[in-house]
Motif scaffolding. Structure first.
Motif, PDB file in Angstrom:
ATOM      1  N   SER A 116       0.811  -1.218   0.000  1.00 18.58           N
ATOM      2  CA  SER A 116       0.000   0.000   0.000  1.00 18.58           C
ATOM      3  C   SER A 116       0.847   1.271   0.000  1.00 18.58           C
ATOM      4  O   SER A 116       0.400   2.306  -0.470  1.00 18.58           O
ATOM      5  N   ARG A 117       2.080   1.180   0.506  1.00 22.14           N
ATOM      6  CA  ARG A 117       2.869   2.405   0.610  1.00 22.14           C
ATOM      7  C   ARG A 117       4.362   2.111   0.639  1.00 22.14           C
ATOM      8  O   ARG A 117       4.805   1.180   1.310  1.00 22.14           O
ATOM      9  N   VAL A 118       5.110   2.919  -0.087  1.00 17.21           N
ATOM     10  CA  VAL A 118       6.568   2.892  -0.080  1.00 17.21           C
ATOM     11  C   VAL A 118       7.014   4.347  -0.004  1.00 17.21           C
ATOM     12  O   VAL A 118       6.484   5.193  -0.723  1.00 17.21           O
ATOM     13  N   VAL A 119       7.958   4.648   0.878  1.00 14.03           N
ATOM     14  CA  VAL A 119       8.476   6.008   1.006  1.00 14.03           C
ATOM     15  C   VAL A 119       9.880   6.027   0.405  1.00 14.03           C
ATOM     16  O   VAL A 119      10.730   5.220   0.791  1.00 14.03           O
ATOM     17  N   ILE A 120      10.101   6.924  -0.546  1.00 13.59           N
ATOM     18  CA  ILE A 120      11.392   7.008  -1.230  1.00 13.59           C
ATOM     19  C   ILE A 120      11.957   8.402  -1.038  1.00 13.59           C
ATOM     20  O   ILE A 120      11.277   9.398  -1.278  1.00 13.59           O
ATOM     21  N   ASP A 121      13.195   8.459  -0.622  1.00 13.16           N
ATOM     22  CA  ASP A 121      13.910   9.722  -0.445  1.00 13.16           C
ATOM     23  C   ASP A 121      15.093   9.722  -1.403  1.00 13.16           C
ATOM     24  O   ASP A 121      15.871   8.760  -1.428  1.00 13.16           O
ATOM     25  N   VAL A 122      15.203  10.779  -2.211  1.00 12.80           N
ATOM     26  CA  VAL A 122      16.316  10.885  -3.156  1.00 12.80           C
ATOM     27  C   VAL A 122      17.093  12.153  -2.841  1.00 12.80           C
ATOM     28  O   VAL A 122      16.537  13.245  -2.843  1.00 12.80           O
ATOM     29  N   GLN A 123      18.368  11.986  -2.570  1.00 15.90           N
ATOM     30  CA  GLN A 123      19.272  13.102  -2.308  1.00 15.90           C
ATOM     31  C   GLN A 123      20.297  13.157  -3.445  1.00 15.90           C
ATOM     32  O   GLN A 123      20.870  12.126  -3.810  1.00 15.90           O
ATOM     33  N   THR A 124      20.510  14.333  -3.997  1.00  9.24           N
ATOM     34  CA  THR A 124      21.551  14.497  -5.011  1.00  9.24           C
ATOM     35  C   THR A 124      22.848  14.823  -4.295  1.00  9.24           C
ATOM     36  O   THR A 124      22.911  15.755  -3.494  1.00  9.24           O
ATOM     37  N   VAL A 162      15.633   6.719  10.085  1.00  6.18           N
ATOM     38  CA  VAL A 162      14.981   6.983  11.369  1.00  6.18           C
ATOM     39  C   VAL A 162      14.076   8.206  11.247  1.00  6.18           C
ATOM     40  O   VAL A 162      12.927   8.186  11.704  1.00  6.18           O
ATOM     41  N   GLU A 163      14.566   9.261  10.599  1.00  8.79           N
ATOM     42  CA  GLU A 163      13.746  10.466  10.379  1.00  8.79           C
ATOM     43  C   GLU A 163      12.499  10.142   9.575  1.00  8.79           C
ATOM     44  O   GLU A 163      11.398  10.575   9.908  1.00  8.79           O
ATOM     45  N   MET A 164      12.673   9.406   8.488  1.00  9.94           N
ATOM     46  CA  MET A 164      11.554   9.067   7.619  1.00  9.94           C
ATOM     47  C   MET A 164      10.510   8.239   8.376  1.00  9.94           C
ATOM     48  O   MET A 164       9.315   8.462   8.226  1.00  9.94           O
ATOM     49  N   ALA A 165      10.965   7.319   9.181  1.00 12.99           N
ATOM     50  CA  ALA A 165      10.041   6.484   9.951  1.00 12.99           C
ATOM     51  C   ALA A 165       9.310   7.313  10.993  1.00 12.99           C
ATOM     52  O   ALA A 165       8.112   7.135  11.200  1.00 12.99           O
ATOM     53  N   GLY A 166      10.012   8.250  11.633  1.00 13.23           N
ATOM     54  CA  GLY A 166       9.377   9.111  12.633  1.00 13.23           C
ATOM     55  C   GLY A 166       8.322   9.994  12.014  1.00 13.23           C
ATOM     56  O   GLY A 166       7.232  10.160  12.560  1.00 13.23           O
ATOM     57  N   ALA A 167       8.627  10.544  10.847  1.00 14.02           N
ATOM     58  CA  ALA A 167       7.669  11.411  10.158  1.00 14.02           C
ATOM     59  C   ALA A 167       6.463  10.612   9.690  1.00 14.02           C
ATOM     60  O   ALA A 167       5.367  11.133   9.583  1.00 14.02           O
ATOM     61  N   ASP A 168       6.677   9.345   9.438  1.00 13.14           N
ATOM     62  CA  ASP A 168       5.610   8.488   8.941  1.00 13.14           C
ATOM     63  C   ASP A 168       4.929   7.723  10.075  1.00 13.14           C
ATOM     64  O   ASP A 168       3.973   7.004   9.850  1.00 13.14           O
TER      65      ASP A 168
END
Length: 181
Positions: A116-124, A162-168
């Motif tokens: 149902s959900r995948v969180v993707i973070d892309v940093q250049t 950890v940040e992404m999980a906390g925000a989610d």
């Protein structure tokens, strides 16, 4: 998809396996060298999974990984690609994937719409020419510098999970990938 697009695949062997099969030593680097020669001067994306394998709790424990949510990265492959294509690379895209539901799903689950959900973070990430100034295999000082750069990247990625999980408001999935472009 990678197979259909003629992407090369590297097969990593353990030291014990190479001791029993010395004729395969350096085969992965030869495949990478040939691919880099083939892709010189044409737009291409190089995907490099620095962990080299899928995360499992057992692998994490056996490696004694210093990261909470990632396996230890392997710097040799990315160093080799940087050396072979460095002047032709625009940037490094550092991709971090979080599966809020926990364990990373299988490919079939993704195809069947069971995720149902995948969180993707892309940093250049900027690529400093110093990253391909020497030979990773032959220069121990350079090898240590690249390994330190990758370790710092991985520490940032671990903190980002950890940040992404906390925000989610969810548990951190045990995964992390990086890719080069």
């Amino acid at each position: 998809a990678f197979w259909a697009l003629d992407y090369p695949f590297m097969k990593r062997y353990s030291k014990a396996f190479l001791d029993r099969n010395p004729h395969l030593k350096g085969k992965d680097l030869e495949i990478t060298r040939q691919a880099c020669e083939k892709f010189q001067g044409i737009p291409v994306t190089v995907v490099n999974f620095l962990e080299g394998t899928r995360f499992t709790v057992d692998k994490h424990r056996n490696q004694q990984s210093p990261y909470r949510h990632l396996l230890k990265p392997k710097a040799g492959g990315v160093a080799f690609v940087l050396a072979a294509l460095g002047d032709n690379l625009d940037a490094l895209l550092d991709v971090t994937i979080l599966y809020p539901e926990g364990t990373p799903p299988g490919f079939w689950d993704l195809l069947c719409g069971r995720v149902s959900r995948v969180v993707i973070d892309v940093q250049t990430r900027d690529l400093d020419a110093a990253l391909w100034r020497s030979d990773y295999q032959e220069d121990p000082v350079f090898r240590a510098e690249i390994q330190q750069w990758v370790s710092e990247l991985w520490a940032q990625k671990d903190a980002r999970l950890v940040e992404m999980a906390g925000a989610d408001n969810c548990a951190v999935a045990q995964t992390g990938e990086a890719s080069n472009e």
